[in-house]
Design a protein around this motif. Structure first.
Motif, short mmCIF file in Angstrom:
data_model
loop_
_atom_site.label_atom_id
_atom_site.label_comp_id
_atom_site.label_asym_id
_atom_site.label_seq_id
_atom_site.Cartn_x
_atom_site.Cartn_y
_atom_site.Cartn_z
N PHE A 130 44.24 45.04 49.57
CA PHE A 130 42.88 44.51 49.47
C PHE A 130 41.88 45.50 50.03
O PHE A 130 42.04 46.00 51.15
CB PHE A 130 42.75 43.19 50.24
CG PHE A 130 43.54 42.06 49.65
CD1 PHE A 130 44.81 41.78 50.11
CD2 PHE A 130 43.00 41.28 48.65
CE1 PHE A 130 45.54 40.73 49.58
CE2 PHE A 130 43.72 40.22 48.10
CZ PHE A 130 44.99 39.95 48.57
N GLY A 139 45.61 34.34 43.37
CA GLY A 139 45.09 35.42 42.55
C GLY A 139 43.69 35.89 42.91
O GLY A 139 43.09 36.67 42.18
N GLN A 140 43.19 35.43 44.05
CA GLN A 140 41.84 35.79 44.48
C GLN A 140 41.88 36.56 45.79
O GLN A 140 42.88 36.55 46.51
CB GLN A 140 41.01 34.51 44.68
CG GLN A 140 40.91 33.62 43.48
CD GLN A 140 40.11 34.22 42.36
OE1 GLN A 140 39.01 34.73 42.57
NE2 GLN A 140 40.65 34.17 41.15
N GLY A 141 40.77 37.20 46.07
CA GLY A 141 40.63 37.82 47.37
C GLY A 141 40.32 36.77 48.42
O GLY A 141 40.25 35.59 48.14
N LEU A 142 40.14 37.23 49.61
CA LEU A 142 39.85 36.31 50.71
C LEU A 142 38.39 35.91 50.69
O LEU A 142 37.51 36.72 50.45
CB LEU A 142 40.17 36.96 52.05
CG LEU A 142 41.62 36.90 52.49
CD1 LEU A 142 42.49 37.81 51.66
CD2 LEU A 142 41.75 37.24 53.97
N GLU A 143 38.15 34.66 50.98
CA GLU A 143 36.80 34.10 51.04
C GLU A 143 36.50 33.74 52.49
O GLU A 143 37.21 32.93 53.09
CB GLU A 143 36.74 32.87 50.14
CG GLU A 143 35.45 32.09 50.19
CD GLU A 143 35.58 30.78 49.42
OE1 GLU A 143 34.58 30.06 49.34
OE2 GLU A 143 36.68 30.45 48.94
N PHE A 184 36.09 40.52 50.49
CA PHE A 184 37.30 41.14 49.98
C PHE A 184 37.28 41.22 48.45
O PHE A 184 36.71 40.36 47.76
CB PHE A 184 38.53 40.31 50.38
CG PHE A 184 38.94 40.47 51.81
CD1 PHE A 184 38.28 39.79 52.82
CD2 PHE A 184 40.00 41.30 52.16
CE1 PHE A 184 38.66 39.92 54.15
CE2 PHE A 184 40.39 41.43 53.49
CZ PHE A 184 39.72 40.75 54.48
N GLY A 185 37.95 42.27 47.92
CA GLY A 185 38.25 42.29 46.51
C GLY A 185 39.41 41.35 46.22
O GLY A 185 39.99 40.75 47.13
N LYS A 186 39.75 41.22 44.95
CA LYS A 186 40.80 40.28 44.54
C LYS A 186 42.19 40.83 44.73
O LYS A 186 43.18 40.11 44.54
CB LYS A 186 40.59 39.85 43.10
CG LYS A 186 39.32 39.03 42.91
CD LYS A 186 39.19 38.51 41.49
CE LYS A 186 37.93 37.65 41.38
NZ LYS A 186 37.76 37.09 40.01
#
Lengths: 115, 115
Positions: free
Chosen positions: A90, B40-44, A105-107
């Motif tokens: 990431f 499938g996502q980055g961190l939020e 963050f990116g995915k």
């Protein structure tokens, strides 16, 4: 709003080959830049960070990254990958000089190592 | 020394139930962060604590989410009336101080599944 793009969802590399993972960011100013690695069942681990100064930064596990302001990029590289490098990577940005927001963050890019 | 720990590691709950997720930061770390990672996502980024105060709660996705921290140690993230879209891995991180807020050490996460 800031954003981070990692254009490659998956990358497959042969063991011993070189690696480059791409990261582009959108931000009003030069942010702080980071790469994290997430191995299966593990928490995220900081590989390296860029705040200012020399645009080529060295990290742990033989990784390095280069900040290119003109391209708004912070690509991660390693000259020779090992099977243990298989993980999710990431890229992240943080507001320079302060701010209450956490990292953006990116995915992520899933790295697969072929024997 | 011990890293960031989170409990439970996995939680399956029925829609509409409340859940509590726990984070134990590294001893002596004053800053603590919560993130959500959907599949499938980055961190939020959700929220951060400096000591036991949370200056900015705007990252929490809805008023069903709340977080508190006891002194400079344990934090709990509470989700009331869970919905299926709350299914995600919830990650906690800590850093030694606000000065070093970008050197975040992550826990292994709590995988929440809402059925």
């Amino acid at each position: 709003a800031q954003s981070v793009t990692q254009p490659d969802i998956h990358i497959t590399v042969s063991e011993g080959a070189s690696l480059e993972l791409r990261c582009n960011y959108s931000y009003g100013a030069t942010p702080y830049l980071f790469w994290y690695v997430q191995s299966p069942g593990q928490g995220l681990q900081l590989l390296l960070k860029y705040f200012s100064g020399d645009t080529l930064v060295q990290g742990i596990k033989g990784f390095e990254a280069e900040f290119k302001r003109s391209q708004s990029s912070f690509n991660l590289r390693k000259p020779s990958v090992h099977w243990s490098d298989a993980a999710e990577y990431f890229c992240a940005v943080g507001p320079p000089g302060g701010g209450a927001d956490g990292l953006t963050f990116g995915k992520g890019t899933h790295l697969i190592i072929q024997p | 020394g011990a890293g960031v720990s989170q409990s439970p590691s996995n939680k399956v709950t029925e829609k509409g139930k409340d859940v509590e997720l726990r984070c134990d930061p590294i001893s002596g770390h004053t800053a603590l962060y919560w993130y959500r990672q959907r599949l499938g996502q980055g961190l939020e980024f959700l929220i951060y604590f400096q000591g036991n105060s949370a200056p900015d709660k705007s990252g929490l996705p809805s008023d069903r989410f709340s977080a508190e921290r006891t002194g400079e140690s344990v934090s709990t993230l509470t989700i009331q009336r869970t919905q299926q879209e709350d299914s995600a891995v919830y990650l906690c991180a800590s850093s030694s101080s606000w000065t070093y807020r970008y050197e975040q050490y992550f826990g292994p996460g709590t995988r929440l599944t809402v059925t």
